[in-house]
Design a protein around this motif. Structure first.
Motif, mmCIF file in Angstrom:
data_model
loop_
_atom_site.group_PDB
_atom_site.id
_atom_site.type_symbol
_atom_site.label_atom_id
_atom_site.label_comp_id
_atom_site.label_asym_id
_atom_site.label_seq_id
_atom_site.Cartn_x
_atom_site.Cartn_y
_atom_site.Cartn_z
ATOM 1 N N VAL A 193 0.858 -1.188 0.000
ATOM 2 C CA VAL A 193 0.000 0.000 0.000
ATOM 3 C C VAL A 193 0.889 1.231 0.000
ATOM 4 O O VAL A 193 1.878 1.292 0.739
ATOM 5 N N ALA A 194 0.552 2.198 -0.848
ATOM 6 C CA ALA A 194 1.279 3.469 -0.874
ATOM 7 C C ALA A 194 0.514 4.495 -0.043
ATOM 8 O O ALA A 194 -0.648 4.779 -0.328
ATOM 9 N N VAL A 195 1.165 5.027 0.969
ATOM 10 C CA VAL A 195 0.570 6.088 1.780
ATOM 11 C C VAL A 195 1.278 7.384 1.413
ATOM 12 O O VAL A 195 2.499 7.497 1.551
ATOM 13 N N TRP A 196 0.512 8.345 0.938
ATOM 14 C CA TRP A 196 1.095 9.621 0.515
ATOM 15 C C TRP A 196 1.364 10.470 1.756
ATOM 16 O O TRP A 196 0.447 10.784 2.520
ATOM 17 N N GLY A 203 6.200 18.011 -6.297
ATOM 18 C CA GLY A 203 6.652 16.664 -5.967
ATOM 19 C C GLY A 203 5.871 16.084 -4.803
ATOM 20 O O GLY A 203 5.196 16.806 -4.053
ATOM 21 N N ARG A 204 5.955 14.756 -4.664
ATOM 22 C CA ARG A 204 5.235 14.099 -3.572
ATOM 23 C C ARG A 204 6.078 12.988 -2.967
ATOM 24 O O ARG A 204 6.749 12.237 -3.677
ATOM 25 N N TYR A 205 6.033 12.879 -1.636
ATOM 26 C CA TYR A 205 6.774 11.870 -0.887
ATOM 27 C C TYR A 205 5.793 10.825 -0.354
ATOM 28 O O TYR A 205 4.784 11.181 0.268
ATOM 29 N N ASP A 206 6.100 9.543 -0.588
ATOM 30 C CA ASP A 206 5.206 8.448 -0.198
ATOM 31 C C ASP A 206 5.940 7.404 0.635
ATOM 32 O O ASP A 206 7.157 7.228 0.506
ATOM 33 N N PHE A 207 5.150 6.687 1.441
ATOM 34 C CA PHE A 207 5.623 5.462 2.095
ATOM 35 C C PHE A 207 5.043 4.276 1.335
ATOM 36 O O PHE A 207 3.818 4.178 1.174
#
Length: 264
Positions: A193-196, A203-207
């Motif tokens: 699962v990608a958590v934003w 830009g965007r950083y995800d877990f």
């Protein structure tokens, strides 16, 4: 004030509006600045020039321009001190945040996947607590909505992927609890699962959170792909660029982080 003085004050008013928009939502402000860059620079230069030309004048109109220029300077300093830190991100920031919210993040991922019907997926983003993006996938078919359309079609989109109002509320509550802005979850790939986490500019950083250990292939990809940074055996940080600006993590930033923190 004379009409000419009001016109001279206009660039300063526009600068104020720009700073406020950046403080409220730097992503939107960056997009607007990129589109109207041909206007932004002349307006800023005009405000600066008119401020200095008014310093030695003593009429009311010129004094207002000077005082308003000082107000803009204070507003800009306040934004740099208090606003910019919230709109910055790097691997160390991501690591600290994950360490503080790891339990809640794992719970969010399980909850979102369990809530979906088979063969369904969802991409949801919240901006200031409101839905700003709502994409769904069902049996390989995609529907994408943004902003007002996402809100207007929320019920039908939820129904299509099997989300009840309580489950949607649960996902949104868990996102807020983790301090994150969005999620990508799918029954087609339930183990990742990608958590934003945060948007900075375009830009965007995800877990990228896995419920199983990374395979050898996934570990190699995480080490080789400059848009990814492995955090541990289950979690990978991801950076995605926008229309302009960097598209991957800074090579120096990435290398320094991995030198300090060995994921395995």
């Amino acid at each position: 004030m004379k009409f000419t003085d009001v016109l001279k004050l206009l660039p300063s008013l526009l600068v104020t509006a720009g700073i406020v928009v950046f403080w409220y939502d730097d992503f939107v402000a960056t997009m607007v600045a990129a589109i109207f860059f041909w206007l932004v620079i002349p307006v800023a230069l005009a405000a600066i020039v008119l401020f200095f030309l008014s310093l030695k004048r003593k009429d009311t109109g010129q004094k207002v321009i000077v005082w308003y220029g000082l107000f803009n300077l204070l507003l800009l300093v306040a934004y740099i001190v208090f606003g910019v830190p919230r709109q910055r991100c790097d691997p160390e920031t991501m690591a600290r945040h994950y360490e503080q919210h790891s339990t809640e993040l794992d719970e969010l991922c399980r909850y979102a996947v369990d809530a979906l019907d088979d063969s369904c997926g969802v991409t949801l983003e919240l901006t200031h607590g409101q839905i700003s993006m709502f994409h769904i996938e069902k049996a390989g078919q995609h529907r994408k909505t943004w902003s007002e359309e996402s809100v207007a079609k929320q019920d039908s989109l939820m129904q299509a992927v099997g989300l009840t109002p309580d489950e949607m509320k649960g996902i949104r509550q868990r996102l807020r609890k983790t301090g994150c802005i969005g999620i990508e979850a799918s029954k087609a790939n339930p183990h990742t699962v990608a958590v934003w986490f945060r948007r900075v500019g375009m830009g965007r950083y995800d877990f990228l959170i896995n419920d199983t250990l990374l395979t050898d292939e996934e570990r190699k990809e995480a080490m080789d792909d400059l848009s990814l940074i492995p955090y541990n055996e289950r979690v990978v940080f991801r950076y995605g660029g926008g229309a302009v600006g960097p598209q991957v993590f800074s090579q120096t930033e990435r290398d320094e982080y991995l030198d300090r923190h060995h994921p395995w």
